[in-house]
Design an enzyme around this catalytic site. Structure first.
Site, mmCIF file in Angstrom:
data_model
loop_
_atom_site.group_PDB
_atom_site.id
_atom_site.type_symbol
_atom_site.label_atom_id
_atom_site.label_comp_id
_atom_site.label_asym_id
_atom_site.label_seq_id
_atom_site.Cartn_x
_atom_site.Cartn_y
_atom_site.Cartn_z
ATOM 1 N N SER A 391 0.797 -1.226 0.000
ATOM 2 C CA SER A 391 0.000 0.000 0.000
ATOM 3 C C SER A 391 0.829 1.275 0.000
ATOM 4 O O SER A 391 0.818 2.041 -0.970
ATOM 5 C CB SER A 391 -0.974 -0.013 1.184
ATOM 6 O OG SER A 391 -0.264 -0.246 2.390
ATOM 7 N N VAL A 510 1.881 6.423 9.155
ATOM 8 C CA VAL A 510 0.935 5.314 9.323
ATOM 9 C C VAL A 510 1.566 3.967 8.974
ATOM 10 O O VAL A 510 2.645 3.891 8.388
ATOM 11 C CB VAL A 510 -0.334 5.541 8.472
ATOM 12 C CG1 VAL A 510 -1.024 6.820 8.873
ATOM 13 C CG2 VAL A 510 -0.007 5.581 6.983
ATOM 14 N N GLU A 511 0.861 2.902 9.356
ATOM 15 C CA GLU A 511 1.297 1.515 9.138
ATOM 16 C C GLU A 511 2.667 1.235 9.748
ATOM 17 O O GLU A 511 3.500 0.547 9.172
ATOM 18 C CB GLU A 511 1.310 1.171 7.645
ATOM 19 C CG GLU A 511 -0.056 0.961 7.040
ATOM 20 C CD GLU A 511 0.034 0.386 5.640
ATOM 21 O OE1 GLU A 511 0.700 -0.644 5.454
ATOM 22 O OE2 GLU A 511 -0.580 0.968 4.740
ATOM 23 N N GLY A 512 2.899 1.772 10.921
ATOM 24 C CA GLY A 512 4.204 1.630 11.564
ATOM 25 C C GLY A 512 5.029 2.846 11.260
ATOM 26 O O GLY A 512 5.607 2.964 10.182
#
Length: 818
Positions: A391, A510-512
């Site tokens: 993503s 985001v996402e880590g």
């Protein structure tokens, strides 16, 4: 003869060491074989030549040889070490243990272990779009890109209703859902290309499609859902009849997702008129993408059973803390509060908080059913390792490609001091950065999705490409902003740089978050998972079984043998610049494989030394971990650049300078990061000097980054048609043809500038140059009158000049609202 030789003890010792090092590099020698070689080389000097130094060394080797006997080694060495390490080793929590086990290892392990098998990389199949996928990209994706106006979306803070409906009707939310559930069943590579192209039209659009496919409940249902859950939800998710979101981040649990306070208590409650066993949930979630419009919420929470209500046959019967659990909750469920929004910077995509107060759910709403209570952390770690590799990395690839294409076009259109600014060395330096950023980001996302399509689930690689591609995105937006100057600063519909620039922190966070990913995840998780024996050693140390010490001893012996071989390889490769490494690649890539061999060998040795010296505290040394993360990330990027070149660009002269500058930049970064970590090791200056002497005698490669290479790289991306065909794979192709779109305005001006140059050169050749003391039209009429230009030339000049100026304009507004 031997007496004469051993008069020169230092020379003989040096020759012996060189011989051993070469033997270790050429052959995978085991510790007992090395011992025999060392004894064989020492014996003549000690016994025949009666050399005192050799005699002492022989006595030491003979004593050391006792440890080769397993039973003796276990008694004298392994058992004491095992007991000592069990006492000093920090415990591994359940969430940490699951994170370590998530996904799989692949090329990352080859780089970690110091002796990469190049065939594993070269034989990986490069995924191509199927006819169905290509048709979808050429038609549905291009159509959807053409339906949106990024500037209007930012102003309205939402996609138009017809755009949402098109997304639902054409199955954009079901890219990864198999056809048996009415999804499209596309490959990971196709998934990435689609999200990338949508992101080039609008980050809002890309995120809206990305999240349900990468981070929504769909993948969790596919892998863990009950058959009933799959049959109910997957067809509805695929066709947009349900819009999903997933709630993980809470007020107190962000990067430390394992510290959730959101809870679910096992209890009885009423559902559809019946008293059933379920969970009563209370939670506060934030930063949840698509939450304001979601119809079904995936939720992560900690489950508890204080009253022991779970049935006796449940695996967690009579346990209070059941662990992290995931459930699916319809929007209309009583007690659920949803609909308000956060406003992310850049493009304010649908994102908001979710609250739940005393929300009762039946057990069959738990993903996978009642038996999967407590398995939520494993679900999330395994599925996030896939989504994280697609993503945001492809968003980064799309943005870097767009920044390169538009900035190169603008720099060739904009003139200052009588020349296009693309010919100025200051600008060329930025353009070369943009070229390598786009090439690297494209290579990273291609390799990670090709690996996913081959069946690998490399969680470390997913973390690397997320971290690196989002950094490349941010760096590219800064460089593009610098080149565009005022053109990039002024807000308005024409500005195609500002949203990428202002939205970059979203991708970084985001996402880590990248700080977490770099400082803890990549090296901390990678060292345990990718090291040849460390996971086996840790498993044995935490095992109370009767074979634990024997398993530890077996892993330790392998570890020692690997360490010795890696030291020899690192020293020999460092001093020969990899010339003794196994040759691989063609004329262009062979030096890059060689450099990567040197870096990998050094990395394997230094990580072992750091582990030995720092022990369990290494996980807390985040700056050391971060530098090792930079080194392994740079090595992975070198691999991806080589792979992309071999698959797509062999014999393409335009790419060679981009490839070379990319690799040299990454080699320099990896080598510098490892050098810096030597300084952080808890040893004295003499030891540090010795390590640097043997492993870093001089730069990895004799090639250098110089002005000539930077200018050549900048010049290689002035061919806009080549850029569009080769480094714009994640950009929607029809945006340049959509009237009113900022890409259209820019490219119209660029093409007008090319045509206008022909007429300017014609006038210049005749000795005429326009001076603004008179109007351009009046001056051109004079050239028509003296037959230098035709009337058609004059009209074209004026028209093309207007088009070029239009491309350089910025927006202005009648009034600014407070």
């Amino acid at each position: 003869m031997l007496e004469t030789i051993f008069q020169y003890s230092l020379l003989s010792f040096f020759l012996s060491i060189v011989l051993i090092l070469v033997a270790l590099v050429r052959f995978q020698i085991k510790p007992w074989q090395l011992w025999l070689i060392a004894v064989g080389l020492t014996y003549p000097g000690a016994v025949i030549a009666e050399h005192f130094g050799a005699q002492l060394l022989l006595l030491f080797l003979l004593a050391l040889g006792v440890l080769i006997v397993p039973s003796v080694r276990l008694l004298l060495f392994t058992k004491p070490l095992y007991k000592l390490m069990r006492k000093s080793l920090p415990p591994i929590g359940l969430t940490e243990s699951i994170a370590l086990e998530a996904g799989s290892v692949w090329w990352d392990a080859e780089l970690f272990q110091g002796n990469p098998d190049w065939k594993k990389l070269s034989e990986l199949e490069a995924t191509e779009l199927t006819d169905e996928e290509q048709s979808f990209v050429d038609n549905e994706v291009e159509t959807l890109c053409g339906m949106v106006d990024s500037y209007e979306i930012v102003s309205s803070e939402d996609l138009p209703k017809e755009v949402w409906q098109y997304i639902f009707d054409k199955g954009f939310l079901g890219l990864i859902i198999p056809k048996e559930f009415n999804g499209l069943g596309f490959s990971h590579f196709a998934h990435a290309i689609i999200v990338g192209r949508l992101s080039s039209a609008s980050q809002f659009l890309g995120i809206s499609v990305m999240v349900p496919n990468s981070l929504g409940p769909g993948e969790l249902l596919l892998k863990y859902g009950t058959e009933e859950q799959k049959q109910h939800y997957l067809p509805r998710l695929a066709k947009g009849k349900e819009v999903p979101c997933f709630g993980l981040t809470s007020t107190v649990a962000g990067s430390d997702a394992g510290s959730l306070v959101d809870n679910g208590i096992v209890c009885y409650g009423e559902h559809e008129g019946n008293k059933v066993l379920g969970l009563r949930l209370n939670w506060e979630k934030r930063y949840i993408t698509l939450a304001p419009i979601a119809t079904v919420i995936g939720l992560a929470f900690k489950a508890y059973d204080p009253d022991n209500l779970l049935p006796a046959d449940h695996p967690l019967y009579k346990k209070n803390d059941l662990g992290i659990t995931c459930a699916l909750i319809p929007r209309k469920t009583e007690g659920l509060s949803i609909g308000t929004r956060h406003r992310p910077i850049g493009e304010p995509f649908q994102n908001g908080p979710i609250y739940g107060k005393d929300v009762f759910i039946p057990m069959d709403w738990v993903i996978g059913g009642e038996k999967m209570i407590g398995h939520g952390w494993r679900m999330l770690m395994e599925c996030l390792s896939v989504g994280r590799g697609i993503s945001l990395p492809v968003t980064g690839a799309s943005a870097t490609q767009a920044m390169l294409l538009t900035t190169s076009t603008y720099a060739q259109t904009r003139e200052q001091f009588g020349i296009p600014i693309s010919k100025m060395e200051g600008i060329q330096e930025k353009l070369s950065n943009l070229a390598t950023n786009a090439f690297r980001a494209t290579a990273n996302i291609n390799l990670s999705t090709w690996a996913l399509d081959a069946g690998h689930r490399p969680s470390i690689i997913s973390a690397i490409v997320k971290y690196r591609n989002t950094q490349l995105l941010q760096n590219s937006s800064i460089d593009a902003m610098d080149v565009h100057g005022g053109r990039g600063v002024m807000q308005g519909k024409r500005n195609y740089v500002s949203n990428v620039y202002s939205g970059a922190p979203v991708a970084i966070t985001v996402e880590g978050a990248n700080i977490l990913t770099r400082s803890l995840m990549i090296f901390g998780q990678g060292l345990v998972r990718c090291h040849k024996t460390l996971l086996e050693e840790l498993t044995a140390l935490h095992d109370d079984g009767k074979n634990a010490i024997k398993n530890f001893d077996k892993a330790l012996v392998t570890h020692v043998g690997s360490f010795i071989n890696n030291i020899a390889r690192a020293i020999v490769y460092a001093w020969t610049r990899g010339r003794l490494a196994k040759p691989y690649g063609n004329k262009t890539t062979k030096p890059y494989y060689r450099s990567l061999s040197v870096l990998s060998a050094k990395f394997a040795v230094l990580t072992d030394i750091a582990s030995l010296l720092l022990g369990g505290s290494l996980k807390r040394k985040e700056m050391v971990s971060g530098r090792f993360a930079d080194a392994i990330s740079a090595m992975y990027e070198i691999s991806s650049c080589i792979k992309l070149y071999e698959e797509k660009f062999q014999n393409d002269d335009n790419i060679e300078s981009i490839l070379k500058l990319s690799v040299l930049t990454l080699v320099k970064e990896a080598d510098f990061a490892m050098r810096e970590n030597i300084e952080s090791m808890p040893v004295n200056r003499v030891v540090k000097t010795i390590i640097r002497f043997f492993l870093f005698p001089f730069p990895v490669t004799s090639d250098k980054i110089n002005d000539k290479l930077i200018i050549a790289t900048s010049n290689s991306i002035t061919d806009i048609d080549w850029l569009i065909d080769n480094l714009s794979t994640c950009i929607c192709s029809n945006l340049r043809e959509k009237p009113g779109h900022p890409f259209y305005i820019l490219f119209q001006g660029y093409e007008a500038g090319i045509k206008l140059k022909v007429l300017r050169d014609k006038a210049k050749k005749a000795g005429y140059k326009y001076q603004p003391s008179i109007t351009l039209e009046f001056w051109l009429q004079g050239l028509v009158d003296n037959k230098t230009l035709t009337t058609e030339d004059k009209e074209n000049w004026l028209r093309w000049n207007d088009t070029l100026l239009e491309a350089l304009k910025v927006d202005d507004f009648d009034n600014l609202k407070n």
